[in-house]
Design an enzyme around this catalytic site. Structure first.
Site, PDB file in Angstrom:
ATOM      1  N   SER A 133     -13.199 -53.343 -70.150  1.00  0.00           N
ATOM      2  CA  SER A 133     -11.817 -52.947 -70.370  1.00  0.00           C
ATOM      3  C   SER A 133     -11.777 -51.957 -71.517  1.00  0.00           C
ATOM      4  O   SER A 133     -12.708 -51.892 -72.325  1.00  0.00           O
ATOM      5  CB  SER A 133     -10.980 -54.186 -70.716  1.00  0.00           C
ATOM      6  OG  SER A 133      -9.684 -53.834 -71.170  1.00  0.00           O
ATOM      7  N   TYR A 146      -9.183 -61.990 -75.563  1.00  0.00           N
ATOM      8  CA  TYR A 146      -9.641 -61.158 -74.446  1.00  0.00           C
ATOM      9  C   TYR A 146     -10.485 -60.004 -74.969  1.00  0.00           C
ATOM     10  O   TYR A 146     -11.577 -59.710 -74.450  1.00  0.00           O
ATOM     11  CB  TYR A 146      -8.437 -60.640 -73.672  1.00  0.00           C
ATOM     12  CG  TYR A 146      -8.775 -59.708 -72.536  1.00  0.00           C
ATOM     13  CD1 TYR A 146      -9.426 -60.169 -71.402  1.00  0.00           C
ATOM     14  CD2 TYR A 146      -8.429 -58.359 -72.593  1.00  0.00           C
ATOM     15  CE1 TYR A 146      -9.739 -59.319 -70.347  1.00  0.00           C
ATOM     16  CE2 TYR A 146      -8.733 -57.500 -71.554  1.00  0.00           C
ATOM     17  CZ  TYR A 146      -9.384 -57.987 -70.433  1.00  0.00           C
ATOM     18  OH  TYR A 146      -9.693 -57.129 -69.399  1.00  0.00           O
TER      19      TYR A 146
END
Length: 278
Positions: A133, A146
């Site tokens: 990501s 995350y």
């Protein structure tokens, strides 16, 4: 010889779209997911095997790899796509959820990778694509866990690439961001709703919400199809390239992190992502 790819997290989003793309381009596809009833469309394709694999269930990983070999005879590529994101203030998040975040996004990815490496070593070939990501490149408030998991995968993947290069095995990192055409946000929102709010953070949350609303409004319309194309390109590329930025909306922040000095980068991030309070 027709090549075979094993992809995790194929019930929806990037995984499902990527599985269809590989199948369209002539690959045999092992589309894995926790609940195989979600894979009816994929299972209808002659060159796709839908197989149960839960990255938190190590026996299911071994079974999925065995099923892949039984069906197609080999595995040429692994796409580690399965994952989810916790959102919210770190202090509000129960430790059990922190552990789950790393079990899925980091340890599960490592366990699947470990399961295919003996196959790749024997073949002296293979490609591992780890989907991270933009949050694996730069830190953001309210998704610290995350972000931490994706930073871990970035470091693991780079280090692993050095270990495997002499064995003919490639490692790739695909870094998407800003894709709204998946169910990823649904789980993130559901997980955030389970946390216990601490009143002291309320002003920060109000300001941060305005910042992120503005970012979403100005964000490009990236799609899971675009990300799937980058995953396919990374898998089939024959160079030594490690990192692939998959969506344009994160390129300015990726460039800032990787090309600017620390002081300039931190000034940019604090100016953009730290809400004004008052």
């Amino acid at each position: 010889m027709t090549k075979t790819v094993l992809i995790t997290g194929c019930s929806s989003g990037f995984g499902e779209t990527t599985a269809h793309l590989f199948a369209d381009r002539g690959w045999n596809v092992v589309a894995t997911m926790r609940d195989v009833t979600a894979g009816e469309r994929l299972a209808a394709r002659a060159n796709v095997a839908v197989v149960r694999l839960d990255v938190q269930d190590r026996p299911s990983i071994a079974d999925a790899v065995a099923a892949s070999l039984a069906r197609f005879g080999r595995i040429d590529a692994l796409v580690n796509n399965a994952g989810f994101g916790l959102s919210g203030v770190f202090e509000e998040t129960p430790r059990a959820k922190v552990v789950e975040q790393f079990e899925v996004n980091v340890f599960g990815l490592m366990d699947v990778t470990r399961a295919v490496l003996p196959i790749f070593r024997e073949q002296r070939s293979g490609t591992i694509v780890n989907v991270t990501s933009g949050a694996g490149v730069f830190g953001l408030p309210l998704i610290s866990l995350y972000t931490a998991s994706k930073f871990a995968v970035e470091g693991f993947s780079e280090s692993l690439s050095y270990e495997l290069a002499g064995l003919g095995i490639h490692v790739r990192l695909v870094e998407p961001g800003g894709v709204t055409s998946t169910r990823f946000g649904e789980r993130s929102g559901a997980e955030a709703s389970k946390t216990n709010a601490i009143p002291d953070y309320a002003p920060f949350l109000t300001g941060a919400a305005k910042v992120f609303d503005g970012l979403r409004a100005s964000r490009g319309r990236a799609t899971s199809e675009e990300v799937a194309e980058v995953i396919y390109a990374a898998t089939t590329d024959e160079s030594d390239r490690l990192r692939w930025v998959a969506t344009d909306d994160i390129r300015p922040l990726v460039s800032a992190r990787r090309e600017q000095g620390e002081e300039a980068y931190m000034a940019l991030m604090r100016g953009q992502f730290t809400p004004e309070l008052g």
